[in-house]
Write an enzyme that holds these catalytic residues in place. Structure first.
Site, short mmCIF file in Angstrom:
data_model
loop_
_atom_site.label_atom_id
_atom_site.label_comp_id
_atom_site.label_asym_id
_atom_site.label_seq_id
_atom_site.Cartn_x
_atom_site.Cartn_y
_atom_site.Cartn_z
N ASN A 9 0.87 -1.18 0.00
CA ASN A 9 0.00 0.00 0.00
C ASN A 9 0.91 1.22 0.00
O ASN A 9 1.48 1.57 1.03
CB ASN A 9 -0.89 -0.02 1.24
CG ASN A 9 -1.69 1.25 1.40
OD1 ASN A 9 -1.79 2.05 0.47
ND2 ASN A 9 -2.26 1.46 2.58
N TRP A 10 1.03 1.84 -1.16
CA TRP A 10 1.95 2.98 -1.28
C TRP A 10 1.37 4.26 -0.69
O TRP A 10 2.07 5.28 -0.62
CB TRP A 10 2.32 3.21 -2.75
CG TRP A 10 3.31 2.22 -3.29
CD1 TRP A 10 3.98 1.25 -2.56
CD2 TRP A 10 3.77 2.09 -4.63
NE1 TRP A 10 4.82 0.54 -3.39
CE2 TRP A 10 4.70 1.04 -4.66
CE3 TRP A 10 3.48 2.77 -5.81
CZ2 TRP A 10 5.35 0.65 -5.84
CZ3 TRP A 10 4.12 2.38 -7.00
CH2 TRP A 10 5.04 1.33 -7.00
N LYS A 11 0.12 4.25 -0.33
CA LYS A 11 -0.54 5.46 0.19
C LYS A 11 -0.30 6.63 -0.78
O LYS A 11 -0.28 6.41 -1.98
CB LYS A 11 -0.06 5.75 1.62
CG LYS A 11 -0.15 4.50 2.50
CD LYS A 11 0.00 4.76 3.96
CE LYS A 11 -0.14 3.43 4.70
NZ LYS A 11 -0.21 3.57 6.14
N HIS A 109 -9.61 1.27 4.25
CA HIS A 109 -8.35 1.37 5.00
C HIS A 109 -8.58 2.30 6.20
O HIS A 109 -9.38 3.24 6.11
CB HIS A 109 -7.25 1.93 4.08
CG HIS A 109 -5.91 1.92 4.76
ND1 HIS A 109 -5.52 2.94 5.59
CD2 HIS A 109 -4.92 1.01 4.76
CE1 HIS A 109 -4.31 2.65 6.06
NE2 HIS A 109 -3.93 1.49 5.58
N GLU A 111 -7.08 4.72 7.34
CA GLU A 111 -6.93 6.15 7.06
C GLU A 111 -8.16 6.71 6.35
O GLU A 111 -8.55 7.85 6.56
CB GLU A 111 -5.64 6.38 6.24
CG GLU A 111 -4.41 6.22 7.12
CD GLU A 111 -3.17 5.69 6.43
OE1 GLU A 111 -3.06 5.78 5.20
OE2 GLU A 111 -2.30 5.15 7.14
N GLU A 179 -5.80 -5.03 10.34
CA GLU A 179 -4.74 -4.08 10.66
C GLU A 179 -5.10 -3.34 11.94
O GLU A 179 -5.92 -2.41 11.91
CB GLU A 179 -4.59 -3.06 9.53
CG GLU A 179 -4.22 -3.65 8.20
CD GLU A 179 -3.66 -2.59 7.27
OE1 GLU A 179 -2.47 -2.69 6.93
OE2 GLU A 179 -4.38 -1.66 6.91
N GLY A 185 1.92 2.28 10.77
CA GLY A 185 2.85 3.40 10.63
C GLY A 185 3.51 3.83 11.93
O GLY A 185 4.14 4.88 11.99
N SER A 221 2.99 -2.16 10.47
CA SER A 221 4.42 -2.18 10.77
C SER A 221 5.09 -3.51 10.43
O SER A 221 6.00 -3.95 11.15
CB SER A 221 4.69 -1.79 12.23
OG SER A 221 4.28 -0.45 12.45
N GLY A 242 2.67 -1.00 4.37
CA GLY A 242 2.75 0.40 3.99
C GLY A 242 4.20 0.84 3.83
O GLY A 242 4.84 0.62 2.80
N GLY A 243 4.75 1.43 4.90
CA GLY A 243 6.08 2.05 4.86
C GLY A 243 7.16 1.18 4.22
O GLY A 243 7.94 1.65 3.38
P1 PGA Z 1 2.55 0.30 7.73
O1 PGA Z 1 1.12 0.52 7.01
O2 PGA Z 1 3.10 -1.01 7.16
O3 PGA Z 1 3.35 1.48 7.36
O4 PGA Z 1 2.28 0.17 9.19
C1 PGA Z 1 0.23 -0.54 6.80
C2 PGA Z 1 -1.01 -0.03 6.13
O5 PGA Z 1 -1.40 1.12 6.36
O6 PGA Z 1 -1.66 -0.74 5.35
#
Ligand code: PGA
Length: 259
Positions: A9-11, A109, A111, A179, A185, A221, A242-243
């Site tokens: 997930n590149w956001k 998601h 967010e 999640e 994050g 994470s 994500g990250g």
């Molecule tokens: P993260 O994000 O790996 O940076 O914790 C995961 C996500 O938001 O899907």
């Protein structure tokens, strides 16, 4: 057997040019891993920013035309609307995704839920609309830290699954990503015991609702150094990352975790 998936997930990161460069390096690395180990036990997904859709489509189709690759790599959107077209200023159309060759989409998601006020009723419509258009939805669920500390984790997940999947078809493709919001994050990954316990709960809930074939991913994470251990936990069919999906050096060891 349920499919194993490793999803990026590149956001809101990467320009189309950066996406092309990433894919070029990614395919050159992964194709050489694939020749040695055959990555055929897993699929790799990329949820890219909307403006990177064409870059992703072209990069993946250029790679698919290379002989000998056994991997299944798909790209898709981080958010789609439930209508294919109309007066919905600023929304992303599932029909456009399909025309460009995208096959998957994130739904709900954390967010989107927290920053853009998406609620379970809206998400239920999105899940159903995407299934009807043969786009595979990946519904995200998870509790906040306050909810976990108050002992509400199972009640929150039950409500998110029951409401979010209220209109979903059991006969169509579906993926669930668990999640915990407090692990996204933050670098604060859930413990193996927390993942085992919560995945067992979500798995049995999904099975009881008729979604036995839906893969269940963990997200929050995930990094190179915890991916292998988490991948071996019962009912973890892969990851949403994500990250650590943004750089080749941190992403490659996750895509090959457990091989
Ligand atoms: P993260 O994000 O790996 O940076 O914790 C995961 C996500 O938001 O899907």
């Amino acid at each position: 057997m349920r499919r194993k998936l490793i999803a990026a997930n590149w956001k809101m990161h990467k320009t189309p040019q950066e996406a092309r460069e990433f894919f070029k390096s990614f395919f050159s690395e992964i194709n050489s891993v694939d020749q040695k180990t055959k990555l055929s036990d897993r699929e790799i997904y990329f949820f890219v920013p909307a403006f990177c859709a064409e870059a992703a489509a072209q990069s993946l189709s250029a790679n698919a035309s290379q002989p000998g690759s056994s991997m299944k790599v798909k790209w898709g959107a981080q958010n789609l609307f439930f209508e294919a077209k109309g007066a919905f200023t600023g929304e992303n159309s599932p029909a456009v995704l399909k025309e460009l060759g995208g096959e998957i989409a994130l739904v709900g998601h954390s967010e989107r839920r927290a920053l853009f006020s998406e609620n379970d009723q809206l998400l239920a419509k999105k899940v159903r609309a995407l299934q009807d258009m043969n786009i595979e939805p990946m519904l995200c669920v998870g509790e906040t830290l306050a909810q976990r500390q108050a002992g509400e984790t199972e009640a929150v997940l039950t409500a998110q699954l029951e409401k979010g999947l209220e209109l979903a078809r059991t006969t169509h493709a579906l993926v669930i990503a668990y999640e915990p919001v407090w692990a996204i994050g933050t670098g604060q990954v859930a413990t193996v015991e927390q993942v085992r316990e919560t995945h067992a709960f979500v798995r049995s809930k999904l099975d009881s609702m008729g979604f036995e074939n839906a893969s269940l991913l963990y997200g929050g994470s995930v990094k190179a150094d915890n991916a292998k251990e988490l991948f071996s936990v019962a009912n973890v069919d892969g990851f949403l990352v994500g990250g650590a999906s943004l750089e080749i050096s941190t992403w490659m060891p996750i895509t090959t975790a457990g091989l």
